[in-house]
Design an enzyme around this catalytic site. Structure first.
Site, PDB file in Angstrom:
ATOM      1  N   GLY A  93       0.814  -1.201   0.000  1.00  0.00           N
ATOM      2  CA  GLY A  93       0.000   0.000   0.000  1.00  0.00           C
ATOM      3  C   GLY A  93       0.848   1.250   0.000  1.00  0.00           C
ATOM      4  N   PHE A  94       2.044   1.129   0.549  1.00  0.00           N
ATOM      5  CA  PHE A  94       2.877   2.314   0.732  1.00  0.00           C
ATOM      6  C   PHE A  94       3.939   2.468  -0.349  1.00  0.00           C
ATOM      7  CE2 PHE A  94       3.433  -1.206   3.651  1.00  0.00           C
ATOM      8  CZ  PHE A  94       4.478  -1.847   3.006  1.00  0.00           C
ATOM      9  N   GLY A  95       4.146   1.449  -1.165  1.00  0.00           N
ATOM     10  CA  GLY A  95       5.175   1.596  -2.178  1.00  0.00           C
ATOM     11  C   GLY A  95       5.629   0.272  -2.737  1.00  0.00           C
ATOM     12  N   VAL A  96       6.848   0.275  -3.266  1.00  0.00           N
ATOM     13  CA  VAL A  96       7.360  -0.872  -4.000  1.00  0.00           C
ATOM     14  C   VAL A  96       8.646  -1.359  -3.334  1.00  0.00           C
ATOM     15  CG1 VAL A  96       8.140  -1.634  -6.280  1.00  0.00           C
ATOM     16  CG2 VAL A  96       6.408   0.154  -6.075  1.00  0.00           C
TER      17      VAL A  96
ATOM     18  N   ASP B 118       0.158  -6.215  12.775  1.00  0.00           N
ATOM     19  CA  ASP B 118      -0.235  -6.599  11.418  1.00  0.00           C
ATOM     20  C   ASP B 118       0.499  -7.851  10.974  1.00  0.00           C
ATOM     21  OD1 ASP B 118      -1.682  -6.434   9.092  1.00  0.00           O
ATOM     22  OD2 ASP B 118      -0.382  -4.942   8.143  1.00  0.00           O
TER      23      ASP B 118
END
Ligand SMILES: *[C@@H]1O[C@H](CO)[C@@H](O)[C@H](O)[C@H]1NC(C)=O
Ligand SMILES: *[C@@H]1O[C@H](CO)[C@@H](O)[C@H](O)[C@H]1NC(C)=O
Ligand SMILES: *[C@@H]1O[C@H](CO)[C@@H](O)[C@H](O)[C@H]1NC(C)=O
Ligand SMILES: *[C@@H]1O[C@H](CO)[C@@H](O)[C@H](O)[C@H]1NC(C)=O
Ligand SMILES: *[C@@H]1O[C@H](CO)[C@@H](O)[C@H](O)[C@H]1NC(C)=O
Ligand SMILES: *[C@@H]1O[C@H](CO)[C@@H](O)[C@H](O)[C@H]1NC(C)=O
Length: 934
Positions: free
Chosen positions: A623-626, A742
Site C-alpha cells: 500500500g505504501f510503495g514498492v 499486522d
C-alpha cells in the site's frame, strides 16, 4: 386603691405587655447576617421569581423553603424547583443551618462550602451542575450525618479526591458520591469511620483495590460499581468479612480472585452484584442461604457448579466468559472436573488456566491431555505456567493420571501424599518450585523430580549445568552432564522427549490423540543457568573476536544471510565502533558509516544497486510503495522499500519514522534487519536485508500452483516457531515491549533455507508499561484482527497472539484467513477452523492436501491446531503469551531437527536476544552501525 392608682397600674401593665409584645416582635426578626446571605442566594438565581422571597425577615414573614428556630435560619429546603444560577459561597456563614437541600436543580459553578456548619445534619447538593468543589469543603462538620453530591461532575477532567478531613465528621452515616468524577483510589480512612453505613462511590474514576480497612467497617450499603477508567481491581477478600452488608454493588470493574467464602456470613445481604469483572473460581454454595433478592455474576470467569437459588432470587449468571460445568443450576460437575477444579483452586484459579471450564477436561483445557481409550485425564502438563499456591490433595482423585508436570512454577506447601496412591502414575516433575518437606514416599516405579526446590535440599552438584536430570529418590542417581552451549533437558522417566501413552495407533482425535507429544519446557531456573553459561562461553568468544577485529580492515560489508553472518556481524560491531571513535563518515576511502541514529545510505548507492529501480528488480508491492531487490558493489543483496513518491502524507511520514525508530531498537534473528535508510527530496527509502525466498504467502497458498514446491509440515512448523520467537522477542525480550499489529503471511519473509523472519513494523506500537491496553486507531488486516481490537481499538500483545493463531491455521490448512471462494459462513478461517476442531472426524480433511500426513506429523498438527485455537480465543486473557507458544512449538521442532538448533547459531541468537548481554556491549546496542564500500 383609688382610681388614679388603678389607672397607673393599668398603664404600667399595658406598658409591660406592650414591651413584652414589642420584644417578641423584635425577637422574631431574623438575624441580619442570615438574611443578607439568603438575599445573596436569591440574587444569584437567574429565575429568582419562583421563590417569592419578599421583605427582609425570612423567619417572620414565612419565606418559602426557609425553616427557622427563633430568629435563626436552620433549613434551606429548595429541592427540585428548577433553580438556575450560582450559589453564594458564604452559605456556610448561616451558623445554625441544619438542613441544606438544594438537590435536583440546575445550579452551576462551585459547590457552596459547608465547612464549619456545626449543626449541619444533612447536605443534599446532588443532581445539579456544580463543576468544582472548594478546598476544605468537608472540614469542621461535627454533626453531619448525610452528604449527597451525586451527579455533579466536579473539577472537570482532573477530578478530585476525598480529603482526609472528612474523617473528623464522626457522625457521618451516609456519603453518596455517585458520578462525581472522584479519582485516585478509595481512601483507607473511610473504612475506619465507625458510623459510616452507606457509601456510594459508583460511576467514578477510582482505581486500585478496596482498602484492607474496609474489612472492619460497619457498612450496610457499599456501591463502587461501574468505575469509568481506571477501574477497581484486586481481590474481593476484604468484602468477605464485611458482615453487616445488605447491598454490595461491585459490578463492571476488574476485580479478580474468587468470591470470598466469608460472604456466607453476611447474613443480611439482599442485593449482591458482581457481574462484569474477572472473578474466578466457583460460587460458594452457602450463598443460597442468604436472604438475597438480587445476585448477579454474569460475565466473569466463574467455574464449577451453578448453585440453585430460590425462585424468588433474581440470579443472573450467564454471560460470555463464565465457564460453569453444567448449564443448569443445581447439577454437580463430573468427578474429574471437580477434582481438577480443586487443583485449580490450590493454584488460586490463575487466569492463564481460565479455559478450564465446562464439564469435559478433555475438551481443550490447557495443559490437560486425555487418554483416547478411556476418555480420562492422563497427563497434566503445566510446566512454567507461573502458577502460585499449593498442590491440592484432590489431585489424588485423578485415578488415571500417568504424568504430572508442574515444574518451573512458584508452588509452595508440601507434596500431597495422595499422589503416591495413584496406580497409573509414572512420572512426577515438581522441579523448580518452592515446595517444602516432607516428601511422601512414592513407589519405586514412579519417577519423581524435585530438583530446584530450595526447601527440599536434595544433594546436588555445586554447579548445576543446563542439562541435568534427576531421577526418583529410590535409585538416588543424580546425573549431570558437562556444561555446554546445547540446551537439552532430558527427563528421568523416559529419556526421550516423546512419550507414547499407550502405544496404540494414532487416531483422528484432536484432543485425545493417543500418541501424545509431551512438551518439556525448560524451567526458568534451568533456563537462566543455561543462558548464563552460554553467555559466559559467548563472551569468551566475543572477547577473542574483538581482539582479532582490531587488526581487520574496516571496509568489509556483511551479507546478512551470509553463513558466516553471525561471526561477521559481531566482528563488525567492533569495527564500526573503532571507526566511530574517529568520526569518519564517508570520505576518500569510499567507506560509508551508517551512524546509529541515522543509518543513512546515499541515494546514488541505492540507484546503482537496484539498477536505477528497474522494473525487473521489483520483488513486491504494498500500500505504501514498492520493494526492489538490489545488489551492492561487494555482492551484498539488499531489499529496498521505496515509498510512493507524492504520497508523502503525514501518515506516510509517521509510519516511515515509526518503522525506523522501531527497527533501530529491535534486533533479532527472526525479525528482518534494517540496514539503513535514505530520504532525498520526496523520496523515502528503507533498506533491509534481502530475503531470497520472498514472503510466506507466496509459498503457502494454492498448493504448488505458482510453481513453488509446497512447504512440508516440518518447514511450516519451523516457520511458525521462528515467527513465534520473533514475536516473543518483540513482546518482551527487547528493551521495550512492542506490538506488531499486522502479522500475516505476506509480512513473514523466508530465507533460502526456509527460516522465517517477521517484517513490516510500520504499524508496530510500543506496548504500555502497565497492564492497561492502549486505544489506538485500528490498523491491520481483516481476517487477522483480534475481535476486541477490531471492535474497541484496544491493542495488547494478545492482538499479535491472535494473528499468530490465524497464521498457524493457515499453515495447517493452506487456506487464506479470508477466502472469498468459500461458502459465506466459512469465509473467515478462524470461525470455520474453530468449530471444526471440536468435530475431530472432519479435522483431517481440513489439513492442507499438500502436507504429507504421517503419524508423527498428524499428532503435531493436532497439537498445533489446538494451540491455534487457544491463540484465537475471543477473550484476550485466555490467549497464551508467545513464550508459551514457543515452548510448545520448540518441543516438536527440536525433536525433529536437532542439527538446525545446535551450538553456534543458537548461541548467536541467544546473545542477540538477551538485553543483559547487549548491555555488555555498548557499541553494539547503542550505536548499531554498519560499514560498506561504495
Ligand atoms: C406560611 O406559608 C405556608 C404556605 O406557604 C402556610 O401554610 C402557613 O400557614 C404560613 N404561616 C404563616 C404564619 O403565615
Ligand atoms: C452523570 O452526571 C452527568 C451530569 O449530571 C449526567 O449527564 C450523566 O448521565 C450521569 N451519569 C450517570 C451514569 O448517571
Ligand atoms: C477543585 O477545583 C477548585 C476550583 O478550580 C479548586 O480550588 C480545588 O482545589 C479543586 N479541588 C480538588 C480536590 O482538586
Ligand atoms: C433488586 O433489583 C431491583 C431492580 O434493580 C430493585 O428494584 C430491587 O429493590 C432489588 N431487590 C433487592 C432485594 O434489593
Ligand atoms: C502469584 O502471586 C503474586 C503475588 O502474590 C501475584 O502478584 C501474581 O499475580 C500471582 N500469579 C498468578 C499467576 O496468580
Ligand atoms: C539441608 O537442610 C538442612 C535443614 O533442613 C540443613 O541443615 C542443611 O545444611 C541443608 N543442606 C544443604 C546442602 O543446604
Amino acid at each position: 386603691m383609688n382610681e388614679r392608682e388603678r389607672k397607673r397600674l393599668l398603664s404600667i401593665a399595658l406598658f409591660v405587655i406592650a414591651s413584652i409584645l414589642h420584644w417578641k416582635v423584635v425577637s422574631s426578626q431574623t438575624v441580619p447576617g442570615d438574611v443578607q446571605i439568603l438575599q445573596r442566594l436569591l440574587k444569584g438565581l437567574k429565575n429568582s421569581a419562583t421563590l417569592n422571597w419578599a421583605g427582609n425577615d425570612p423567619c417572620g414573614s414565612n419565606w418559602s423553603g426557609i425553616k427557622c428556630q427563633g430568629s435563626f435560619v436552620t433549613g434551606i429546603l429548595l429541592a427540585g424547583l428548577n433553580l438556575q444560577g450560582m450559589v453564594t459561597a458564604d452559605l456556610n456563614k448561616i451558623s445554625a443551618l441544619q438542613y441544606l437541600q438544594l438537590q435536583d436543580n440546575g445550579f452551576t459553578g462551585s459547590l457552596p462550602s459547608i465547612s464549619g456548619l456545626k449543626s449541619l445534619t444533612e447536605a443534599d447538593l446532588n443532581g445539579n451542575n456544580f463543576d468544582s468543589i472548594p478546598n476544605g469543603f468537608f472540614s469542621d462538620l461535627p454533626s453531619v450525618e448525610r452528604i449527597y453530591l451525586d451527579h455533579n461532575l466536579l473539577n472537570g477532567t482532573s477530578g478530585w479526591s476525598l480529603p482526609p478531613e472528612i474523617q473528623q465528621a464522626t457522625q457521618l452515616n451516609t456519603l453518596s458520591l455517585f458520578n462525581t468524577t472522584l479519582t485516585g483510589s478509595i481512601p483507607g480512612f473511610l473504612g475506619n469511620m465507625p458510623n459510616l453505613k452507606n457509601l456510594n462511590l459508583a460511576y467514578n474514576k477510582l482505581g486500585g483495590e478496596i482498602p484492607l480497612s474496609f474489612s472492619s467497617s460497619n457498612l450496610v450499603q457499599f456501591q463502587a460499581n461501574n468505575q469509568q477508567g481506571p477501574v477497581l481491581t484486586g481481590p474481593l477478600d476484604v468484602v468477605g468479612s464485611m458482615q453487616s452488608l445488605q447491598v454490595l454493588w461491585l459490578q463492571v470493574n476488574m476485580f479478580t480472585g474468587s468470591i470470598p467464602a466469608g460472604m456466607v456470613n453476611a447474613i443480611s445481604l439482599k442485593d449482591f452484584r458482581l457481574n462484569d469483572n474477572r472473578i474466578v473460581g466457583p460460587i460458594p454454595p452457602g450463598l443460597t442461604s442468604l436472604p438475597l433478592g438480587n445476585f448477579t455474576v454474569q460475565n466473569n470467569l466463574l467455574v464449577g457448579e451453578i448453585p440453585k437459588f430460590e425462585d424468588s432470587v433474581n440470579f443472573r449468571y450467564e454471560g460470555y466468559s463464565n465457564r460453569f460445568c453444567q448449564a443448569t443450576p443445581g447439577i454437580p460437575c463430573a468427578l474429574e472436573v471437580a477434582s481438577l477444579l480443586a487443583l485449580l483452586g490450590g493454584f488460586n484459579y490463575p487466569t492463564q488456566l481460565s479455559d478450564w471450564g465446562g464439564n469435559d477436561p478433555c475438551n481443550g483445557w490447557s495443559g490437560i491431555v486425555c487418554d483416547k481409550k478411556t476418555g480420562k485425564v492422563s497427563i497434566i502438563l503445566l510446566s512454567s505456567y507461573q502458577l502460585n499456591g499449593t498442590i491440592s490433595p484432590a489431585i489424588g482423585n485423578l485415578m488415571s493420571l500417568t504424568i504430572l508436570k508442574l515444574n518451573g512454577n512458584h508452588l509452595t506447601g508440601t507434596i500431597p501424599p495422595e499422589l503416591t496412591k495413584l496406580q497409573l502414575l509414572k512420572s512426577v516433575d515438581l522441579s523448580s518450585n518452592n515446595l517444602s518437606k516432607p516428601i511422601p514416599v512414592f513407589p519405586p516405579n514412579i519417577s519423581l523430580n524435585v530438583w530446584g526446590n530450595p526447601l527440599i535440599n536434595t544433594t546436588s552438584t555445586s554447579a548445576p549445568s543446563p542439562s541435568l536430570s534427576i531421577s526418583d529418590g529410590s535409585s538416588g542417581s543424580t546425573s549431570t552432564s558437562a556444561p555446554g552451549p546445547s540446551l537439552s533437558i532430558s527427563d528421568g522417566s523416559s529419556g526421550s522427549t516423546l512419550i507414547h501413552v499407550n502405544g496404540s495407533k494414532t487416531t483422528k482425535g484432536l484432543y485425545r490423540s493417543s500418541t501424545i507429544p509431551v512438551v518439556f519446557i525448560v524451567g526458568p531456573v534451568l533456563g537462566v543457568v543455561a543462558l548464563l553459561l552460554l553467555c559466559g562461553a559467548f563472551f569468551f568468544i566475543h572477547m577473542k573476536r574483538r581482539k582479532n577485529s582490531r587488526v581487520q580492515t574496516p571496509s568489509r560489508v556483511v551479507h546478512p544471510t551470509d553463513t558466516a553472518g553471525a561471526d561477521a556481524q559481531i566482528a563488525n560491531y567492533n569495527v564500526v565502533a573503532d571507526i566511530n571513535s574517529r568520526h569518519s563518515i564517508g570520505g576518500p576511502s569510499g567507506i560509508y558509516v551508517f551512524e546509529s541514529a541515522e543509518f543513512i545510505i546515499p541515494m546514488h548507492v541505492l540507484h546503482k544497486a537496484t539498477n536505477s529501480f528497474s522494473e525487473t528488480n521489483i520483488v513486491g508491492k504494498g500500500g505504501f510503495g514498492v520493494v526492489y531487490k538490489g545488489r551492492l558493489d561487494d555482492g551484498t543483496w539488499i531489499a529496498v522499500k521505496r515509498m510512493k513518491t507524492g504520497a508523502v502524507s503525514s501518515t506516510g511520514l509517521r509510519e516511515f519514522q515509526a518503522e525506523i525508530d522501531v527497527l533501530r531498537k529491535v534486533r533479532h534473528r527472526h525479525l528482518v534487519a534494517i540496514l539503513g535508510y535514505c530520504i532525498e527530496g520526496t523520496e523515502k527509502l528503507l533498506v533491509y536485508e534481502y530475503m531470497p525466498q520472498g514472503t510466506l504467502s507466496q509459498h503457502l497458498f494454492d498448493c504448488g500452483i505458482n510453481g513453488k514446491k509446497p512447504l512440508s509440515w516440518k518447514q511450516r512448523l519451523s516457520v511458525a516457531l521462528d515467527v513465534a520467537r520473533g514475536l516473543e522477542y518483540l513482546h518482551g525480550l527487547a528493551h521495550q515491549s512492542f506490538i506488531h499489529r499486522d502479522l500475516k503471511p505476506s509480512n513473514i519473509l523466508l530465507t533460502d533455507d526456509f527460516r522465517a523472519k517477521v517484517s513490516d513494523f510500520g504499524l508496530v506500537k510500543m506496548a504500555p508499561d502497565n497492564d492497561y491496553s492502549m486505544e489506538t486507531r485500528v490498523a491491520g488486516t481483516f481476517g487477522y484482527l483480534a475481535p476486541e481490537y477490531a471492535v474497541t481499538g484496544r491493542v495488547t500483545t494478545k492482538v499479535d497472539v491472535y494473528s499468530f493463531g490465524v497464521v498457524l491455521m493457515e499453515l495447517i490448512t493452506g487456506r487464506r484467513a479470508l477466502d472469498v471462494k468459500q461458502p459465506e459462513e466459512s469465509v473467515p478461517l478462524v470461525t470455520w477452523f474453530r468449530q471444526l476442531s471440536v468435530r475431530t472426524e472432519t479435522f483431517q480433511h481440513s489439513i492442507d492436501s499438500c502436507i504429507d500426513v504421517t503419524q508423527g506429523v498428524l499428532s503435531s498438527i493436532c497439537v498445533s491446531a489446538e494451540l491455534a485455537g487457544h491463540c484465537t480465543g475471543s477473550d484476550p486473557y485466555q490467549r497464551p503469551d508467545m513464550g508459551y507458544v514457543v515452548n510448545v512449538l520448540s518441543s516438536f521442532v527440536e525433536q525433529w531437527t536437532p542439527s538446525e538448533f545446535d551450538s553456534e547459531e543458537e548461541t548467536f541468537d541467544l546473545n542477540l536476544t538477551l538485553p543483559q548481554v547487549m548491555r555488555g556491549w555498548p557499541q553494539a546496542s547503542d550505536t548499531f552501525s554498519r560499514t560498506f564500500a561504495d
